[in-house]
Scaffold this motif. Sequence first.
Motif, PDB file in Angstrom:
ATOM      1  N   PHE A  37      25.531  18.702  16.163  1.00  0.00           N
ATOM      2  CA  PHE A  37      26.764  19.064  16.862  1.00  0.00           C
ATOM      3  C   PHE A  37      26.540  19.781  18.187  1.00  0.00           C
ATOM      4  CE2 PHE A  37      26.906  22.469  13.402  1.00  0.00           C
ATOM      5  CZ  PHE A  37      26.524  23.535  14.206  1.00  0.00           C
ATOM      6  N   ASP A  38      25.375  20.432  18.378  1.00  0.00           N
ATOM      7  CA  ASP A  38      25.129  21.056  19.677  1.00  0.00           C
ATOM      8  C   ASP A  38      24.937  19.997  20.767  1.00  0.00           C
ATOM      9  OD1 ASP A  38      22.781  20.243  18.457  1.00  0.00           O
ATOM     10  OD2 ASP A  38      21.608  21.974  19.118  1.00  0.00           O
ATOM     11  N   GLU A  39      24.230  18.907  20.439  1.00  0.00           N
ATOM     12  CA  GLU A  39      24.043  17.828  21.411  1.00  0.00           C
ATOM     13  C   GLU A  39      25.334  17.033  21.630  1.00  0.00           C
ATOM     14  OE1 GLU A  39      21.465  17.234  23.343  1.00  0.00           O
ATOM     15  OE2 GLU A  39      20.559  19.042  22.482  1.00  0.00           O
ATOM     16  N   VAL A  40      26.112  16.856  20.566  1.00  0.00           N
ATOM     17  CA  VAL A  40      27.407  16.189  20.706  1.00  0.00           C
ATOM     18  C   VAL A  40      28.299  17.020  21.627  1.00  0.00           C
ATOM     19  CG1 VAL A  40      29.488  15.398  19.497  1.00  0.00           C
ATOM     20  CG2 VAL A  40      27.241  15.076  18.442  1.00  0.00           C
ATOM     21  N   ALA A  41      28.278  18.345  21.439  1.00  0.00           N
ATOM     22  CA  ALA A  41      29.077  19.237  22.291  1.00  0.00           C
ATOM     23  C   ALA A  41      28.682  19.105  23.757  1.00  0.00           C
ATOM     24  CB  ALA A  41      28.914  20.681  21.814  1.00  0.00           C
ATOM     25  N   PRO A 238      21.575  26.462   9.319  1.00  0.00           N
ATOM     26  CA  PRO A 238      20.375  25.957  10.006  1.00  0.00           C
ATOM     27  C   PRO A 238      20.410  26.100  11.521  1.00  0.00           C
ATOM     28  CG  PRO A 238      21.676  24.137   9.131  1.00  0.00           C
ATOM     29  CD  PRO A 238      22.288  25.389   8.598  1.00  0.00           C
ATOM     30  N   LYS A 239      21.484  25.652  12.147  1.00  0.00           N
ATOM     31  CA  LYS A 239      21.493  25.592  13.615  1.00  0.00           C
ATOM     32  C   LYS A 239      21.901  26.904  14.271  1.00  0.00           C
ATOM     33  CE  LYS A 239      20.964  22.295  15.861  1.00  0.00           C
ATOM     34  NZ  LYS A 239      19.788  21.735  16.530  1.00  0.00           N
ATOM     35  N   GLN A 245      20.446  32.247  16.425  1.00  0.00           N
ATOM     36  CA  GLN A 245      20.308  33.701  16.326  1.00  0.00           C
ATOM     37  C   GLN A 245      18.854  34.135  16.181  1.00  0.00           C
ATOM     38  OE1 GLN A 245      23.075  35.716  13.746  1.00  0.00           O
ATOM     39  NE2 GLN A 245      21.708  37.429  13.391  1.00  0.00           N
ATOM     40  N   LEU A 246      18.128  33.478  15.283  1.00  0.00           N
ATOM     41  CA  LEU A 246      16.739  33.877  15.058  1.00  0.00           C
ATOM     42  C   LEU A 246      15.758  33.193  15.987  1.00  0.00           C
ATOM     43  CD1 LEU A 246      16.511  34.124  11.156  1.00  0.00           C
ATOM     44  CD2 LEU A 246      17.319  35.800  12.828  1.00  0.00           C
TER      45      LEU A 246
END
Length: 422
Positions: A37-41, A238-239, A245-246
């Motif tokens: 979803f980060d790449e889709v965003a 996971p993401k 965050q980590l």
Amino acid sequence: MASVQGTDIARARNTVIAAFLGWTLDAFDFFILIFTFDEVAKTFGVSITSITLAITLTLASRAVGAFVFGRMADRYGRKPTLMLVIVLYSLFEFVSGLAWSYVSFLVIRTLFGIAMGGEWGVGSSLVMETIPSRWRGWVSGLLQAGYPTGYFLATLLFGFFYSHLGWRGMFFVGAAPALLVFFINAKIHESPAFEAMKQRPKVSLLQIVKANAKLTVYAIAMMTAFNFFSHGTQDIYPKLFLGKQLGLPHATLTNIVLVYNVAAILGGLFFGMLSQKIGRRRAIMLACVIALLAVYPWSHSRDVYMLCAAAFVMQFGVQGAWGVVPAHLNELSPAEIRGTFPGVVYQLGNFLAAINPVLQAEIAQRHGQDYGYALLVVVTSVAVALILLMAFGPEARGVAMASGRVDDSSLPKDAAAIGKSY
């Protein structure tokens, strides 16, 4: 007689395989979005929080699919409905990779959610109505283990092929489950309980729901807590927690997810089998206690090895509790609407829990982007809620699927009365 029994066992085995693979591949398709979803965003020029709306819509729309396809399963049969559902969710997964805008992506994922919503209820009712009652515990665990197995496969795809496929290619691969319909068509028979129910007088859905109003409300509350339990430990973990965050590297993140999905599979199998001996509710409560023991190091540790160990214990407990659900919910279900009831209450619970990714992201934002805090708050709350729901809820372990009568001599004497009185 021996050959007839052998035929029945083969029939039951094939049904278990088909339902397990259907749920595995369903989950595989769903979790492809969790990893991308980060790449889709980025592709559509929206924020990560905005793209989590696609997850919310997928989860929320599953209730529609559970009702539509559940009614079809009660009218036309479990087998043809299951085949239709698998073809549709595979189709919409493929089309997701062709999305041309943010809005089109949301629409396609909503349609995917409708199709996905029909799989669990129809598949689980087909299995539980086909297998011997003594199999229910371990098959329940196996069936629900399909969900983390799908997550595991999606993790492998993301970990080893994402750089070659990109997010669109990931969704194209997600169309593969459509091939499963050939196996179902050739090897699976209709549910014996459905065939028996066709001979009984028809009763309207409204009449059945009215007669089981308290049970329906309880089941929806139970499945809302269950869905918060699973999605609260998976959607942003996971993401956004491990990755954002980590700041864990891609390989480390992938390894942790693989480890906790192995734990989820083992937990589902273990507690499913255990529930056949100690009861459905007691097995679920024990699994929730195990998850609570791991919740703080799982959400607040900064050591990779501690995170990995805590994530293993967490998902052993979470999916261990879930491993009891297919048997428990199908046993509680009114026989006349078993194609509809388990799937609808499950997906209504999903609908009510669909706010989870947005809720956890919002809690984190309000606490300095601390996703660990959001995870801790949500998971602790729902684990306690589940323990209380189980402590005061009904159980119908060993009920006969077609008649609603108890057919298991090992069933506690008050179990049937509890289920009926509820």
